[in-house]
Design an enzyme around this catalytic site. Structure first.
Site, PDB file in Angstrom:
ATOM      1  N   ASN A   8       0.868  -1.183   0.000  1.00 55.84           N
ATOM      2  CA  ASN A   8       0.000   0.000   0.000  1.00 55.84           C
ATOM      3  C   ASN A   8       0.905   1.232   0.000  1.00 55.84           C
ATOM      4  O   ASN A   8       1.502   1.552   1.017  1.00 55.84           O
ATOM      5  CB  ASN A   8      -0.883  -0.049   1.269  1.00 55.84           C
ATOM      6  CG  ASN A   8      -1.695   1.221   1.464  1.00 55.84           C
ATOM      7  OD1 ASN A   8      -1.796   2.053   0.562  1.00 55.84           O
ATOM      8  ND2 ASN A   8      -2.278   1.358   2.651  1.00 55.84           N
ATOM      9  N   LYS A  10       0.142   4.290  -0.315  1.00 50.62           N
ATOM     10  CA  LYS A  10      -0.484   5.501   0.258  1.00 50.62           C
ATOM     11  C   LYS A  10      -0.240   6.705  -0.678  1.00 50.62           C
ATOM     12  O   LYS A  10      -0.180   6.525  -1.897  1.00 50.62           O
ATOM     13  CB  LYS A  10       0.015   5.741   1.682  1.00 50.62           C
ATOM     14  CG  LYS A  10      -0.126   4.473   2.545  1.00 50.62           C
ATOM     15  CD  LYS A  10       0.028   4.701   4.012  1.00 50.62           C
ATOM     16  CE  LYS A  10      -0.141   3.373   4.740  1.00 50.62           C
ATOM     17  NZ  LYS A  10      -0.158   3.497   6.189  1.00 50.62           N
ATOM     18  N   HIS A  92      -9.662   1.290   4.866  1.00 50.77           N
ATOM     19  CA  HIS A  92      -8.396   1.473   5.589  1.00 50.77           C
ATOM     20  C   HIS A  92      -8.631   2.429   6.760  1.00 50.77           C
ATOM     21  O   HIS A  92      -9.396   3.390   6.634  1.00 50.77           O
ATOM     22  CB  HIS A  92      -7.331   2.036   4.638  1.00 50.77           C
ATOM     23  CG  HIS A  92      -5.961   2.000   5.236  1.00 50.77           C
ATOM     24  ND1 HIS A  92      -5.551   2.915   6.176  1.00 50.77           N
ATOM     25  CD2 HIS A  92      -4.927   1.141   5.065  1.00 50.77           C
ATOM     26  CE1 HIS A  92      -4.311   2.626   6.552  1.00 50.77           C
ATOM     27  NE2 HIS A  92      -3.912   1.547   5.886  1.00 50.77           N
ATOM     28  N   GLU A  94      -6.964   4.776   7.924  1.00 54.77           N
ATOM     29  CA  GLU A  94      -6.672   6.187   7.628  1.00 54.77           C
ATOM     30  C   GLU A  94      -7.873   6.855   6.961  1.00 54.77           C
ATOM     31  O   GLU A  94      -8.147   8.027   7.191  1.00 54.77           O
ATOM     32  CB  GLU A  94      -5.405   6.295   6.764  1.00 54.77           C
ATOM     33  CG  GLU A  94      -4.164   6.017   7.599  1.00 54.77           C
ATOM     34  CD  GLU A  94      -2.952   5.533   6.820  1.00 54.77           C
ATOM     35  OE1 GLU A  94      -2.956   5.568   5.571  1.00 54.77           O
ATOM     36  OE2 GLU A  94      -1.985   5.093   7.475  1.00 54.77           O
ATOM     37  N   GLU A 162      -5.687  -4.934  10.548  1.00 57.90           N
ATOM     38  CA  GLU A 162      -4.667  -3.901  10.750  1.00 57.90           C
ATOM     39  C   GLU A 162      -4.972  -3.154  12.046  1.00 57.90           C
ATOM     40  O   GLU A 162      -5.778  -2.208  12.042  1.00 57.90           O
ATOM     41  CB  GLU A 162      -4.689  -2.895   9.590  1.00 57.90           C
ATOM     42  CG  GLU A 162      -4.297  -3.494   8.258  1.00 57.90           C
ATOM     43  CD  GLU A 162      -3.664  -2.450   7.336  1.00 57.90           C
ATOM     44  OE1 GLU A 162      -2.552  -2.688   6.872  1.00 57.90           O
ATOM     45  OE2 GLU A 162      -4.274  -1.394   7.120  1.00 57.90           O
ATOM     46  N   GLY A 168       2.284   2.182  10.985  1.00 56.83           N
ATOM     47  CA  GLY A 168       3.290   3.250  10.956  1.00 56.83           C
ATOM     48  C   GLY A 168       3.977   3.513  12.285  1.00 56.83           C
ATOM     49  O   GLY A 168       4.685   4.506  12.428  1.00 56.83           O
ATOM     50  N   SER A 207       3.102  -2.153  10.430  1.00 56.38           N
ATOM     51  CA  SER A 207       4.531  -2.227  10.725  1.00 56.38           C
ATOM     52  C   SER A 207       5.192  -3.542  10.303  1.00 56.38           C
ATOM     53  O   SER A 207       6.121  -4.023  10.961  1.00 56.38           O
ATOM     54  CB  SER A 207       4.794  -1.936  12.206  1.00 56.38           C
ATOM     55  OG  SER A 207       4.451  -0.590  12.498  1.00 56.38           O
TER      56      SER A 207
HETATM   57  P1  PGA Z   1       2.709   0.349   7.702  1.00 53.50           P
HETATM   58  O1  PGA Z   1       1.244   0.585   7.054  1.00 53.50           O
HETATM   59  O2  PGA Z   1       3.221  -0.937   7.126  1.00 53.50           O
HETATM   60  O3  PGA Z   1       3.493   1.548   7.270  1.00 53.50           O
HETATM   61  O4  PGA Z   1       2.520   0.253   9.176  1.00 53.50           O
HETATM   62  C1  PGA Z   1       0.360  -0.476   6.826  1.00 53.50           C
HETATM   63  C2  PGA Z   1      -0.933   0.030   6.241  1.00 53.50           C
HETATM   64  O5  PGA Z   1      -1.354   1.141   6.612  1.00 53.50           O
HETATM   65  O6  PGA Z   1      -1.574  -0.629   5.395  1.00 53.50           O
END
Ligand code: PGA
Length: 254
Positions: A8, A10, A92, A94, A162, A168, A207
């Site tokens: 992903n 982003k 997601h 976010e 997740e 992150g 992560s």
């Molecule tokens: P990350 O993000 O691997 O940077 O923690 C995962 C995600 O948001 O899908």
């Protein structure tokens, strides 16, 4: 069982960085692992063009809950499909946080995705406060109940667990935590859809990096990984991919 390795990107990447990344990923991919890259929508057409003839699939990062209409700035599932996408991430955390997306809206997005011939990657996961309050399992079960479309066919969707606090942050749950929650998600989704538990695929995200991917991928109930930051670094993403390929080759593992 084939593992899914999903990147992903982003809101990162430009034509130059994307091209370098795609070249490395395409060269490392083989039929043993399902690799999916989800670039920003502006790069989709170029990325699918570069990937023509490779084993790597492409996904969108979001789609609208309607098939079409007066929705300035939004993108429909059919538009993603036309760009060559096979998957789309929906729900997601976010987007749930920054765009106020509810389970009901996520369900509609997943339905649009499936109607357009895309496999939705439906994201769920608890916040740090919910986990602290001992509600992680209840939260994800409710998200499964309310975000999954009513009619789903096996193999046409993925769930992504997740935990919001792991995204992150450099923190991950223990592998036994992951195994426990994945088992819980699988049984909730099996109940909800009427599908056999072995037809429900749940990937882990939050992560994931080259150092922990092998361990996470070997965890019971983990069908693959959804990778954010580490999917933007060619070397790191390729080494996660190699971990999955090695696991797929190991005759002791399913
Ligand atoms: P990350 O993000 O691997 O940077 O923690 C995962 C995600 O948001 O899908």
């Amino acid at each position: 069982m084939t593992k899914f390795i999903i990147g992903n990107w982003k809101m990162y990447g430009n034509v130059t960085s994307a091209h370098m990344l795609i070249e490395a990923v395409a060269a490392a991919a083989n039929a043993r692992v399902e690799v999916v890259v989800c670039p920003p929508a502006t790069l989709l057409t170029q990325v699918t063009g570069w990937l023509a003839g490779s084993k790597v699939q492409v996904g969108g990062q979001d789609c609208h809950a309607a098939a079409g209409g007066a929705h300035t700035g939004d993108i429909s599932a059919a538009m993603l499909k036309e760009c060559g996408a096979a998957y789309v991430i929906v729900g997601h955390s976010e987007r749930r946080a920054a765009h106020g997306e509810t389970n009901a809206e996520v369900r509609k997005k997943a339905e649009q995705a499936m109607a357009a011939g895309l496999a939705p990657i439906i994201c769920i996961g608890e916040t740090a406060a919910q986990r602290k309050a001992g509600q992680a399992k209840a939260v994800v079960a409710r998200q499964v109940r309310e975000s999954l479309p009513e009619k789903v066919a096996a193999g046409r969707f993925l769930l992504a667990y997740e935990p919001v606090w792991a995204i992150g942050s450099g923190k991950t749950p223990t592998v036994s935590d992951i195994a426990g929650i994945h088992a819980h998600i699988i049984s909730a989704a099996a109940r909800e859809t009427g599908l056999a538990p072995e037809r429900i695929f749940v990937v882990y995200g939050g992560s994931v990096n080259a150092a922990n991917a092998g361990r996470i991928l070997a965890t019971r109930g983990v069908a693959g990984v959804l990778v954010g930051a580490a999917s933007l670094k060619a070397e790191e993403f390729v080494s996660i991919l190699r971990a999955a390929q090695t696991a797929a080759q190991d005759p002791r593992r399913k």
